[in-house]
Design an enzyme around this catalytic site. Sequence first.
Site, PDB file in Angstrom:
ATOM      1  N   HIS A  71       0.842  -1.204   0.000  1.00  0.00           N
ATOM      2  CA  HIS A  71       0.000   0.000   0.000  1.00  0.00           C
ATOM      3  C   HIS A  71       0.869   1.242   0.000  1.00  0.00           C
ATOM      4  CE1 HIS A  71       0.450   0.935   4.386  1.00  0.00           C
ATOM      5  NE2 HIS A  71       0.458  -0.371   4.544  1.00  0.00           N
ATOM      6  N   ASP A  73      -0.014   4.451   1.066  1.00  0.00           N
ATOM      7  CA  ASP A  73      -0.207   5.437   2.116  1.00  0.00           C
ATOM      8  C   ASP A  73       0.594   5.091   3.359  1.00  0.00           C
ATOM      9  OD1 ASP A  73      -2.053   3.206   2.373  1.00  0.00           O
ATOM     10  OD2 ASP A  73      -2.916   4.272   4.073  1.00  0.00           O
ATOM     11  N   ASP A 110       6.361   1.390   6.465  1.00  0.00           N
ATOM     12  CA  ASP A 110       5.062   0.724   6.401  1.00  0.00           C
ATOM     13  C   ASP A 110       4.147   1.589   5.539  1.00  0.00           C
ATOM     14  OD1 ASP A 110       2.683  -0.618   6.818  1.00  0.00           O
ATOM     15  OD2 ASP A 110       2.426   0.103   8.867  1.00  0.00           O
ATOM     16  N   GLU A 139      -4.825   2.184   3.139  1.00  0.00           N
ATOM     17  CA  GLU A 139      -4.807   0.970   3.960  1.00  0.00           C
ATOM     18  C   GLU A 139      -4.839   1.301   5.436  1.00  0.00           C
ATOM     19  OE1 GLU A 139      -2.893  -2.319   6.302  1.00  0.00           O
ATOM     20  OE2 GLU A 139      -2.292  -0.231   6.086  1.00  0.00           O
ATOM     21  N   GLU A 140      -4.089   2.331   5.825  1.00  0.00           N
ATOM     22  CA  GLU A 140      -3.941   2.632   7.248  1.00  0.00           C
ATOM     23  C   GLU A 140      -5.222   3.170   7.871  1.00  0.00           C
ATOM     24  OE1 GLU A 140      -1.539   1.591   8.757  1.00  0.00           O
ATOM     25  OE2 GLU A 140       0.278   1.664   7.566  1.00  0.00           O
ATOM     26  N   ASP A 164       3.768  -6.413   3.488  1.00  0.00           N
ATOM     27  CA  ASP A 164       3.383  -5.431   4.504  1.00  0.00           C
ATOM     28  C   ASP A 164       3.592  -5.946   5.921  1.00  0.00           C
ATOM     29  OD1 ASP A 164       2.390  -3.031   5.480  1.00  0.00           O
ATOM     30  OD2 ASP A 164       0.298  -3.647   5.369  1.00  0.00           O
ATOM     31  N   HIS A 450       4.385   3.480  12.765  1.00  0.00           N
ATOM     32  CA  HIS A 450       3.327   4.429  13.115  1.00  0.00           C
ATOM     33  C   HIS A 450       3.770   5.394  14.215  1.00  0.00           C
ATOM     34  CE1 HIS A 450      -0.030   1.426  11.659  1.00  0.00           C
ATOM     35  NE2 HIS A 450       0.901   1.672  10.748  1.00  0.00           N
TER      36      HIS A 450
END
Length: 478
Positions: A71, A73, A110, A139-140, A164, A450
């Site tokens: 992904h 994003d 990520d 995705e997030e 991922d 994150h």
Amino acid sequence: MDILESVLEEFKKLAAIPRANGHEQAVSDFLKQYLADAGFTVVQDAKNNIIADKPATKGHENAPRTILQGHMDMVAVGAEGVDYDPLTDPIKLVRTEKYLTADGTSLGADDGIGVAEGIYLMKHAKEHGPLRLIVTTDEERGMTGAIALDAKYLKDAQFLINCDSENYDEVTVGSAGSVDLTFERALKRVPPTAGKAYKLTVRGLKGGHSGERIGDGRGNAIRTLALILLALQQQGSVELSDFHGGKAHNAIPEAAAATFATDIEAADLSNILAAEKAKFLAIYGSVDPDIELMLEAADVPETVLVAGDTKRLLRLLTVMHTGVYAMSTVIPSLVETSANLGVVKMDEETVHVELFPRSAVDGKIDEFALYAEEIAELTGFTAIVGTKSPGWKENKDSKLAKIVAETFQEQNGRPMKVETIHAGLECGFHFAKNPHLDMVSIGVTTQDIHSPNEKLVLATVEPQVKLIEATLKKIANL
């Protein structure tokens, strides 16, 4: 240029483009043009997903199609005090001998590194069947890219390698489902009665990914702040003007702050805060020892919440479940069900609270949705049940998992761990659209995703690419 440097060059291109979740137009447009210029057949769909196809190498035209998937994003967050606008600022990369990190922000490995590896393999893999790269959006935040992806791009493939995951020596064969839960309430404000005001900040917690790190027993800054405000209320008036904390629903909040007017004397405030910090450390100190409670004098606000609204908000934040809910009865040490109290936002008129439950059992996700509606009614909020993400059930007969694990053993001289994880992966939606698709999720080793402490372990990049290259070769020769 060797594999590591080539992959990092691809990653640098992504890091230069702001790509916070929900704001992927620019990076999607870049990928569309970049991959087309590289000679691939490229589709950009209505949700800005990118689908790029490459023919099989000579002699392997009849091999099964394999999808590489990631992904585009990222969870874009800055450290406390860092001047960072995720919608306009690029990621500033910092490289050491061991790690790639970012200067004061999350790194976006990520899943930027997974996308970079996919692009590298599309360009350089030497022996493979028909190959497809799918790079999804959002995705997030809600996996809306995966939800909208046309099933036709999955139904003509036999294998899918999702890039991922976060540990090079693990292959994931199953993941948890989840649901987005939001609580909202209109606020009523009045002038304060107290003549003093303060801003109280909870900070210094570790935070981290709410799936991978929820089982560590880390503290939650939002819950902690709400409990402290309740303790203050037992000693005097607390007229709340503002409460905010957390940066993403799927990240454990590391900081939260509240502004309030009060009649409590400064010395009593200090004593209460010291006692509350001691309580926190008694519970979480072994894993979250660096908590700070910072109390600053503030201008008396023009308005504060009516007492009833303050009571309702603090009640919601303290009775709502956050943390591990149940452990797996099948896989030792695996969290089965959890919830993360991830975000509180407030303006003059409304307050917005986000809860993010996960579970390997879809029925428990449904229970949390019911729980949200009940607790909202009890606390005077409105519950909004958002996107439900299905779990990805383990395929015990996965041919792809066997190939990947055997290849890892051959290349590293040690076994690969086969895992089902307590985190959401887009594979759940892929599986729903093509139950016959044989999938695994793998990845380089990353730490503290994150968060502004996110790190990519550089030594795992080249081995990861070689693992996928060898896997594609074996698939081509099935």
